[in-house]
Design a protein around this motif. Structure first.
Motif, PDB file in Angstrom:
ATOM      1  N   THR A 193      -3.857 -18.561  -8.553  1.00  0.00           N
ATOM      2  CA  THR A 193      -5.323 -18.614  -8.593  1.00  0.00           C
ATOM      3  C   THR A 193      -5.964 -17.483  -9.384  1.00  0.00           C
ATOM      4  N   ASN A 194      -5.299 -16.358  -9.542  1.00  0.00           N
ATOM      5  CA  ASN A 194      -5.893 -15.242 -10.268  1.00  0.00           C
ATOM      6  C   ASN A 194      -5.712 -15.442 -11.771  1.00  0.00           C
ATOM      7  N   THR A 242       0.189 -17.809  -4.067  1.00  0.00           N
ATOM      8  CA  THR A 242      -1.187 -18.266  -4.239  1.00  0.00           C
ATOM      9  C   THR A 242      -1.959 -17.334  -5.167  1.00  0.00           C
ATOM     10  N   PHE A 243      -1.731 -16.033  -5.051  1.00  0.00           N
ATOM     11  CA  PHE A 243      -2.390 -15.076  -5.941  1.00  0.00           C
ATOM     12  C   PHE A 243      -2.011 -15.334  -7.382  1.00  0.00           C
ATOM     13  N   THR A 290      -9.425 -14.357  -5.661  1.00  0.00           N
ATOM     14  CA  THR A 290      -8.777 -13.823  -4.466  1.00  0.00           C
ATOM     15  C   THR A 290      -9.209 -14.642  -3.256  1.00  0.00           C
ATOM     16  N   ARG A 291      -8.235 -15.192  -2.532  1.00  0.00           N
ATOM     17  CA  ARG A 291      -8.503 -16.022  -1.359  1.00  0.00           C
ATOM     18  C   ARG A 291      -8.560 -15.121  -0.123  1.00  0.00           C
ATOM     19  N   ASP A 319      -4.791 -14.509   0.209  1.00  0.00           N
ATOM     20  CA  ASP A 319      -4.300 -13.248  -0.351  1.00  0.00           C
ATOM     21  C   ASP A 319      -4.627 -12.082   0.573  1.00  0.00           C
ATOM     22  N   MET A 353      -2.362  -5.258  -6.976  1.00  0.00           N
ATOM     23  CA  MET A 353      -1.436  -6.394  -7.086  1.00  0.00           C
ATOM     24  C   MET A 353      -1.179  -6.749  -8.546  1.00  0.00           C
ATOM     25  N   THR A 407      -6.895  -6.004  -5.528  1.00  0.00           N
ATOM     26  CA  THR A 407      -6.527  -6.947  -6.587  1.00  0.00           C
ATOM     27  C   THR A 407      -5.907  -6.206  -7.767  1.00  0.00           C
ATOM     28  N   VAL A 447       3.662  -9.971  -3.910  1.00  0.00           N
ATOM     29  CA  VAL A 447       2.362 -10.650  -3.864  1.00  0.00           C
ATOM     30  C   VAL A 447       2.623 -12.094  -3.460  1.00  0.00           C
ATOM     31  N   SER A 448       1.573 -12.785  -3.063  1.00  0.00           N
ATOM     32  CA  SER A 448       1.732 -14.179  -2.674  1.00  0.00           C
ATOM     33  C   SER A 448       1.748 -15.079  -3.910  1.00  0.00           C
TER      34      SER A 448
END
Length: 309
Positions: free
Chosen positions: A158-159, A154-155, A2-3, A49, A122, A119, A151-152
Motif C-alpha cells: 500500500t505504501n 500490507t505496508f 499507512t493502515r 501497519d 520502515m 513510516t 515490516v508487514s
C-alpha cells in the motif's frame, strides 16, 4: 498509505483520533476496537501497519493486548496511548512489544509527525534490505523483503514509496542478472557462479520459513478466535472433565490388572486340580488291580484236588 487501527474504550476519543488522522492523505483508518480483545482479534484479521492502543482498556488492558498483538500479528507495530507518564506503564508497554507511546495530550501535529517518523523508519529498513539483497545477488521477493526489513506485507503493497523501491530493485536485479557480452564464455563455471548458485537452497529455506510463519500466525489467530467464542467457564469445565476421565482411566486400568491376576490364579488352580485328578485316577486303577488278583488266586486253589502233588 499507512493502515491504522484505533483501539480505545472512549467513543469520543476514537472518533476524534479517526477524524484527526483522516486529514492526512497518507493514512487509512482500517478499523476501530473498544476492548483489548477486539484490538487483538482485529489486528490479527485486518493486518494494519500500526495499532493505536489505549493503555487502560476493558476486558484486556493495553499492555496485555500489545503482547498478544506482537505475538499473533507479526510485523504490526503498536503505539500506546496513555494519559500517564509513570515509568511502570511505559516500560511495561515497551517490554510487551510496543514500538513507542504517545500521551493523549499530544498535539495533533506531533501525533502525525510520530506516524510519519514510523513510516520513514520502515522505508529506511526496506531501502537497506533491498540494497543488501542486491549486493548478495538475491532474488527480490516481497515476502523475503517484508521479513528481512521487519515490516508487514500490507505496508509494501500500500505504501507508494515502498512500491517504488521494490520496482527499482527488481529492475536493477534484472539488468544485473542479464549476461554481459564481454564476459568470457569459460567464466560460466567459475567459482563465483557456483557460489551464487549455492544461494538457491538458503533462499528456498527462507521462503519456506516465511510461509510457515504466516501459517503459524493464521493458526494462532484462529485459536484466539476460538478462545474468544468459548464461554468463560468452558476451559475450566473441559479441564475438569479431562481430569475426571484420566481418573476413570486409571481406575479401569487397576481393575483390569486385578482381574488379570485373578484369571491367572484361576488357571494355576485348574492346572493343579487336573494334576490331582490324574494322580487319584492312577491310584484308583492300582487299587482295583490289587483287588482282582487275590480273587483269582483263591479260585485257583479251589480247582486244585486234594492229594495232587
Amino acid at each position: 498509505m499507512t493502515r491504522v487501527l484505533i483501539s480505545d474504550d472512549d467513543d469520543l476519543m476514537r472518533a476524534g483520533l479517526a477524524e484527526l488522522l483522516s486529514n492526512d492523505p497518507t493514512i487509512d483508518i482500517v478499523g476501530h476496537a473498544a476492548t483489548g480483545r477486539e484490538a487483538v482479534e482485529r489486528a490479527s484479521r485486518l493486518r494494519p501497519d500500526v495499532v493505536l492502543i489505549d493503555v487502560r482498556m476493558p476486558d484486556l488492558d493495553g499492555i496485555m493486548a500489545t503482547r498478544e498483538v506482537s505475538r499473533t500479528a507479526l510485523g504490526v507495530r503498536v503505539l500506546i496511548l496513555t494519559t500517564f507518564e509513570q515509568d511502570d506503564y511505559i516500560f511495561g508497554a515497551l517490554r510487551a512489544g510496543a514500538s513507542g507511546f504517545l500521551l493523549k495530550r499530544t498535539r495533533p501535529e506531533e501525533l502525525i509527525a510520530a506516524r510519519r517518523g514510523r513510516t520513514n523508519q520502515m522505508l529506511k529498513r526496506v531501502r537497506d534490505t533491498l540494497s543488501q539483497m542486491r549486493r548478495d545477488r538475491m532474488e527480490i521477493e516481497l515476502a523475503v523483503v517484508a521479513r528481512r526489513a521487519d515490516v508487514s506485507r500490507t505496508f509494501l503493497y500500500t505504501n507508494n514509496q515502498a512500491q517504488q523501491l521494490l520496482a527499482e530493485a527488481k529492475t536493477d536485479a534484472t539488468a544485473t542478472s542479464s549476461p554481459s557480452p564481454t564476459r568470457p564464455a569459460d567464466a560460466t563455471g567459475s567459482w563465483k557462479d557456483r557460489a551464487l548458485n549455492a544461494e538457491d537452497a538458503p533462499r528456498a529455506a527462507y521462503a519456506e520459513i516465511g510461509n510457515q510463519r504466516d501459517q503459524i500466525s493464521r493458526l494462532l489467530g484462529q485459536i484466539r478466535d476460538l478462545e474468544i467464542d468459548l464461554p468463560a467457564d468452558a476451559v475450566e469445565r473441559i479441564t475438569t472433565e479431562n481430569r475426571t476421565l484420566r481418573q476413570d482411566n486409571r481406575k479401569l486400568t487397576t481393575d483390569n490388572q486385578r482381574l488379570t491376576d485373578r484369571l491367572k490364579a484361576a488357571r494355576e488352580n485348574n492346572r493343579f486340580l487336573d494334576t490331582r485328578i490324574a494322580r487319584l485316577e492312577a491310584e484308583l486303577v492300582e487299587h482295583l488291580n490289587l483287588g482282582q488278583n487275590p480273587q483269582q488266586d483263591h479260585a485257583a486253589d479251589l480247582r486244585t484236588e486234594p492229594g495232587e502233588p
